[in-house]
Design a protein around this motif. Structure first.
Motif, PDB file in Angstrom:
ATOM      1  N   GLU A  42       0.871  -1.174   0.000  1.00 58.69           N
ATOM      2  CA  GLU A  42       0.000   0.000   0.000  1.00 58.69           C
ATOM      3  C   GLU A  42       0.908   1.224   0.000  1.00 58.69           C
ATOM      4  N   LEU A  43       0.504   2.274  -0.725  1.00 62.24           N
ATOM      5  CA  LEU A  43       1.303   3.496  -0.758  1.00 62.24           C
ATOM      6  C   LEU A  43       0.355   4.664  -0.969  1.00 62.24           C
ATOM      7  N   GLU A  44       0.392   5.613  -0.036  1.00 65.63           N
ATOM      8  CA  GLU A  44      -0.440   6.811  -0.111  1.00 65.63           C
ATOM      9  C   GLU A  44       0.443   8.028   0.107  1.00 65.63           C
ATOM     10  N   VAL A  45       0.087   9.126  -0.550  1.00 60.01           N
ATOM     11  CA  VAL A  45       0.831  10.376  -0.393  1.00 60.01           C
ATOM     12  C   VAL A  45      -0.188  11.487  -0.177  1.00 60.01           C
ATOM     13  N   ALA A  46       0.053  12.329   0.832  1.00 60.44           N
ATOM     14  CA  ALA A  46      -0.819  13.467   1.106  1.00 60.44           C
ATOM     15  C   ALA A  46       0.014  14.734   1.122  1.00 60.44           C
ATOM     16  N   ILE A  47      -0.593  15.811   0.638  1.00 60.82           N
ATOM     17  CA  ILE A  47       0.062  17.122   0.575  1.00 60.82           C
ATOM     18  C   ILE A  47      -0.791  18.132   1.327  1.00 60.82           C
ATOM     19  N   GLY A  48      -0.143  19.052   2.053  1.00 66.68           N
ATOM     20  CA  GLY A  48      -0.864  20.181   2.612  1.00 66.68           C
ATOM     21  C   GLY A  48      -0.722  20.325   4.106  1.00 66.68           C
ATOM     22  N   GLU A  49      -0.317  21.500   4.542  1.00 67.84           N
ATOM     23  CA  GLU A  49      -0.121  21.749   5.969  1.00 67.84           C
ATOM     24  C   GLU A  49      -1.393  21.581   6.773  1.00 67.84           C
ATOM     25  N   ALA A  50      -2.542  21.957   6.227  1.00 65.37           N
ATOM     26  CA  ALA A  50      -3.796  21.839   6.974  1.00 65.37           C
ATOM     27  C   ALA A  50      -4.100  20.387   7.317  1.00 65.37           C
ATOM     28  N   VAL A  51      -3.688  19.483   6.460  1.00 66.42           N
ATOM     29  CA  VAL A  51      -3.912  18.055   6.678  1.00 66.42           C
ATOM     30  C   VAL A  51      -3.110  17.563   7.875  1.00 66.42           C
ATOM     31  N   PHE A  52      -1.977  18.179   8.135  1.00 65.76           N
ATOM     32  CA  PHE A  52      -1.051  17.701   9.157  1.00 65.76           C
ATOM     33  C   PHE A  52      -0.955  18.652  10.338  1.00 65.76           C
ATOM     34  N   ALA A  53      -2.046  19.194  10.772  1.00 66.33           N
ATOM     35  CA  ALA A  53      -2.037  20.205  11.822  1.00 66.33           C
ATOM     36  C   ALA A  53      -1.451  19.689  13.133  1.00 66.33           C
ATOM     37  N   SER A  54      -1.490  18.381  13.371  1.00 67.45           N
ATOM     38  CA  SER A  54      -1.050  17.855  14.659  1.00 67.45           C
ATOM     39  C   SER A  54       0.417  17.420  14.697  1.00 67.45           C
ATOM     40  N   VAL A  55       1.147  17.590  13.587  1.00 67.66           N
ATOM     41  CA  VAL A  55       2.563  17.217  13.563  1.00 67.66           C
ATOM     42  C   VAL A  55       3.411  18.463  13.317  1.00 67.66           C
ATOM     43  N   PRO A  56       4.721  18.372  13.534  1.00 68.69           N
ATOM     44  CA  PRO A  56       5.577  19.514  13.220  1.00 68.69           C
ATOM     45  C   PRO A  56       5.384  19.927  11.762  1.00 68.69           C
ATOM     46  N   PRO A  57       5.780  21.140  11.394  1.00 68.92           N
ATOM     47  CA  PRO A  57       5.558  21.615  10.024  1.00 68.92           C
ATOM     48  C   PRO A  57       5.936  20.553   8.989  1.00 68.92           C
ATOM     49  N   THR A  58       4.945  20.174   8.200  1.00 68.23           N
ATOM     50  CA  THR A  58       5.100  19.107   7.226  1.00 68.23           C
ATOM     51  C   THR A  58       4.351  19.484   5.963  1.00 68.23           C
ATOM     52  N   ASP A  59       4.991  19.318   4.816  1.00 70.93           N
ATOM     53  CA  ASP A  59       4.354  19.643   3.546  1.00 70.93           C
ATOM     54  C   ASP A  59       3.809  18.417   2.823  1.00 70.93           C
ATOM     55  N   ILE A  60       4.453  17.284   3.007  1.00 69.16           N
ATOM     56  CA  ILE A  60       4.052  16.079   2.291  1.00 69.16           C
ATOM     57  C   ILE A  60       4.354  14.859   3.152  1.00 69.16           C
ATOM     58  N   VAL A  61       3.443  13.876   3.131  1.00 64.30           N
ATOM     59  CA  VAL A  61       3.591  12.666   3.925  1.00 64.30           C
ATOM     60  C   VAL A  61       3.392  11.451   3.033  1.00 64.30           C
ATOM     61  N   LEU A  62       4.261  10.472   3.215  1.00 61.73           N
ATOM     62  CA  LEU A  62       4.157   9.174   2.542  1.00 61.73           C
ATOM     63  C   LEU A  62       3.809   8.137   3.591  1.00 61.73           C
ATOM     64  N   TYR A  63       2.788   7.329   3.307  1.00 60.39           N
ATOM     65  CA  TYR A  63       2.432   6.194   4.148  1.00 60.39           C
ATOM     66  C   TYR A  63       2.472   4.965   3.257  1.00 60.39           C
ATOM     67  N   SER A  64       3.264   3.981   3.647  1.00 66.12           N
ATOM     68  CA  SER A  64       3.327   2.750   2.854  1.00 66.12           C
ATOM     69  C   SER A  64       3.462   1.559   3.782  1.00 66.12           C
ATOM     70  N   THR A  65       3.077   0.394   3.277  1.00 63.35           N
ATOM     71  CA  THR A  65       3.213  -0.827   4.050  1.00 63.35           C
ATOM     72  C   THR A  65       3.959  -1.873   3.224  1.00 63.35           C
ATOM     73  N   PHE A  66       4.700  -2.698   3.926  1.00 62.97           N
ATOM     74  CA  PHE A  66       5.505  -3.752   3.311  1.00 62.97           C
ATOM     75  C   PHE A  66       5.310  -5.035   4.117  1.00 62.97           C
ATOM     76  N   ASP A  67       5.429  -6.170   3.472  1.00 59.96           N
ATOM     77  CA  ASP A  67       5.261  -7.450   4.163  1.00 59.96           C
ATOM     78  C   ASP A  67       6.369  -7.716   5.172  1.00 59.96           C
ATOM     79  N   SER A  68       7.562  -7.187   4.893  1.00 60.14           N
ATOM     80  CA  SER A  68       8.709  -7.479   5.770  1.00 60.14           C
ATOM     81  C   SER A  68       9.735  -6.350   5.689  1.00 60.14           C
ATOM     82  N   ARG A  69      10.659  -6.353   6.632  1.00 64.79           N
ATOM     83  CA  ARG A  69      11.773  -5.395   6.596  1.00 64.79           C
ATOM     84  C   ARG A  69      12.624  -5.618   5.348  1.00 64.79           C
TER      85      ARG A  69
END
Length: 102
Positions: A42-69
Motif C-alpha cells: 500500500e502506498l499513499e501520499v498526502a500534501i498540505g499543511e492543513a492536513v497535518f495540523a497535529s505534527v511539526p511543520p510538514t508539507d508532504i507525507v508518505l504512508y506505505s506498508t511492506f510485508d517485511s523489513r
C-alpha cells in the motif's frame, strides 16, 4: 508487516519550482512507483499543511506498508526508488521517518 511513514518539509524554491509544484512532482513520482516496483502493499501520499495540523511543520507525507523489513530494504535500495530519492533530496529541507513493525 512494516508501516513506513515519511514526512517532509520542502524548500520554498528548488529545481526552478516553488514548494507547491515540487510537492505535486514528488507525489506523482512516488505514486508511480508501485506500478513499476510492487514491493509496497500500500502506498499513499498526502500534501498540505492543513492536513497535518497535529505534527511539526510538514508539507508532504508518505504512508506505505511492506510485508517485511527485507521488502522495505529491497524497495529502498531499488534503482527506480533511488531515482525518485535523487529528486526528493534536491527539494527537501527536512525529513522525518518512522517504521513500525506490526
Amino acid at each position: 508487516m512494516i508501516k513506513h511513514i515519511v514526512m517532509w518539509t520542502l524548500k520554498e524554491q528548488a529545481e526552478g519550482r516553488d514548494k507547491a509544484a515540487n510537492a505535486a512532482e514528488m507525489k506523482a513520482r512516488l505514486l508511480a512507483l508501485p506500478a513499476k516496483l510492487p514491493l509496497a502493499r500500500e502506498l499513499e501520499v498526502a500534501i498540505g499543511e492543513a492536513v497535518f495540523a497535529s505534527v511539526p511543520p510538514t508539507d508532504i507525507v508518505l504512508y506505505s506498508t511492506f510485508d517485511s523489513r527485507e521488502d522495505l530494504q529491497a524497495y529502498a535500495t531499488h534503482p527506480l526508488h533511488l531515482e525518485v530519492v535523487d529528486f526528493i533530496k534536491k527539494v527537501v529541507a527536512e525529513r522525518r521517518v518512522v517504521d513500525i513493525e506490526v
